[in-house]
Design a protein around this motif. Structure first.
Motif, short mmCIF file in Angstrom:
data_model
loop_
_atom_site.label_atom_id
_atom_site.label_comp_id
_atom_site.label_asym_id
_atom_site.label_seq_id
_atom_site.Cartn_x
_atom_site.Cartn_y
_atom_site.Cartn_z
N THR A 173 2.52 2.08 -3.95
CA THR A 173 2.00 3.36 -4.47
C THR A 173 3.14 4.28 -4.89
O THR A 173 3.07 4.94 -5.93
N THR A 230 -7.67 5.44 -1.96
CA THR A 230 -7.31 4.99 -0.61
C THR A 230 -8.55 4.40 0.06
O THR A 230 -9.05 3.38 -0.38
N ASN A 274 0.80 -1.22 0.00
CA ASN A 274 0.00 0.00 0.00
C ASN A 274 0.84 1.28 0.00
O ASN A 274 0.43 2.29 -0.58
N VAL A 275 1.99 1.23 0.62
CA VAL A 275 2.82 2.44 0.69
C VAL A 275 3.92 2.41 -0.38
O VAL A 275 3.95 3.25 -1.28
N CYS A 314 -0.26 6.20 2.60
CA CYS A 314 -0.39 6.31 1.14
C CYS A 314 -0.84 7.72 0.75
O CYS A 314 -0.39 8.28 -0.25
#
Length: 359
Positions: free
Chosen positions: A119, A139, A115-116, A172
């Motif tokens: 992205t 998100t 997710n981080v 994110c």
């Protein structure tokens, strides 16, 4: 000026647009890929292989509609960059994620990395891509520091997250804001984030989601076990946030200064409890049964969550087309029809047409 409902996506706008869609093999991604190709967009998909059987991506035969479908992990920065260079997207819709709260407790590092860092890989690959004009990073409504208070969360409220999923999605948001300010805005790419409420709709078979769990249990003649019947969420049909993402992309193309964060969901007072949603859904299964277990020993999940969606209504003209009652009825009808042998793709297209034609 407020409007009654989100305008239908513009066929004239999307026809021929080169779109990179990450997460296209997932539940929301498959619906969005189908919609985009129906609108005439040239879609490149970037995602892991579809998870589980059944899954909507396979049943609705999505792969055959795409310009290219890449089975690639967004944690692989080099592979992501190669796909972006080859696709030369004009619009990027980033949906790829580890999207389950309870799975994030079991696999926190994978959740953070996807997710981080994932992205960041997608956004970094857009640096120097002169054709790219718009990016929408999806998100969640769970990015806010949940205080269990009685007010809906606004876009400028504090970010946070107790569980790894929520916290990683809040992070994110920071990644997206940094890339917008440091790199992408200067090269003429408008980047926005979309924080959408809980979605329901036909074709979702993920574990630990309310409606899929109900369909599995009731379809097998079993009792549905619920942890927290009073948990309150901003439920909406999957086509509502997808229409909002498309509307946001259209507006950013015309007015890049609108880049920022947006909440998408029902009106704040229309957030509903798990118990109420199940009451609506149970009518599709006359023998449905529900029991409630003690949630004290379960991983923490927010009890009350609602979104303030005034900015989306006023700035973008985004507002729900279907009531919760309509959304649940459409969802349960989809599952019953598919279980009875009807074609998943045809059912999705019928819902798309009905949604676009709704007043």
């Amino acid at each position: 000026m407020l409007v009654n409902a989100t305008p239908a996506p513009s066929l004239a706008f999307w026809r021929g647009k080169r779109v990179l869609l990450t997460g296209h093999s997932g539940f929301k991604g498959a619906w969005l890929a189908l919609w985009l190709t129906e609108l005439g967009a040239e879609v490149t998909g970037l995602s892991l292989a579809p998870v589980g059987r059944p899954n909507l991506f396979t049943l609705a035969r999505i792969a055959g509609d795409l310009q290219a479908s890449h089975c690639t992990d967004i944690r692989d920065a080099q592979a992501v960059a190669t796909i972006v260079r080859k696709a030369r997207p004009q619009i990027v819709l980033h949906l790829a994620a580890q999207a389950l709260v309870r799975q994030s407790y079991a696999e926190p590092l994978a959740t953070w990395a996807t997710n981080v860092q994932g992205t960041a890989h997608v956004l970094d690959a857009l640096r120097g891509q002169s054709d790219a004009r718009v990016a929408v990073v999806v998100t969640t409504d769970k990015v806010y520091r949940n205080r269990e208070w009685a007010w809906p969360y606004r876009e400028d409220d504090a970010l946070g997250g107790h569980d790894p999923y929520s916290a990683s999605k809040a992070a994110c948001e920071l990644v997206a804001a940094s890339y917008r300010s440091a790199f992408l805005q200067a090269q003429g790419l408008a980047l926005a984030t979309a924080r959408a409420g809980n979605v329901i709709g036909g074709g979702d078979w993920a574990e630990d989601r309310l409606i899929p769990d109900a369909v599995r249990a009731w379809g097998a003649g079993q009792e549905l076990v619920i942890r927290n019947p009073q948990a309150t969420r901003p439920w909406q049909h999957v086509l509502e946030p997808l229409a909002a993402y498309l509307r946001l992309a259209e507006r950013l193309w015309e007015q890049p200064e609108l880049a920022g964060a947006y909440n998408f969901g029902p009106l704040p007072h229309e957030a509903a409890t798990v118990e109420f949603v199940l009451k609506l859904a149970s009518g599709a299964y006359p023998t449905s049964a529900i029991s409630y277990q003690n949630s004290n020993n379960q991983p923490h999940e927010a009890g009350w969550l609602a979104l303030e969606t005034a900015q989306a209504r006023q700035t973008l003209g985004v507002a729900p087309r279907w009531t919760l009652e309509q959304a649940v009825a459409r969802t349960m009808a989809w599952y019953r029809a598919q279980a009875a042998g009807q074609d998943a793709r045809a059912l999705c297209l019928a819902d798309l047409r009905a949604f676009e034609e709704s007043p």
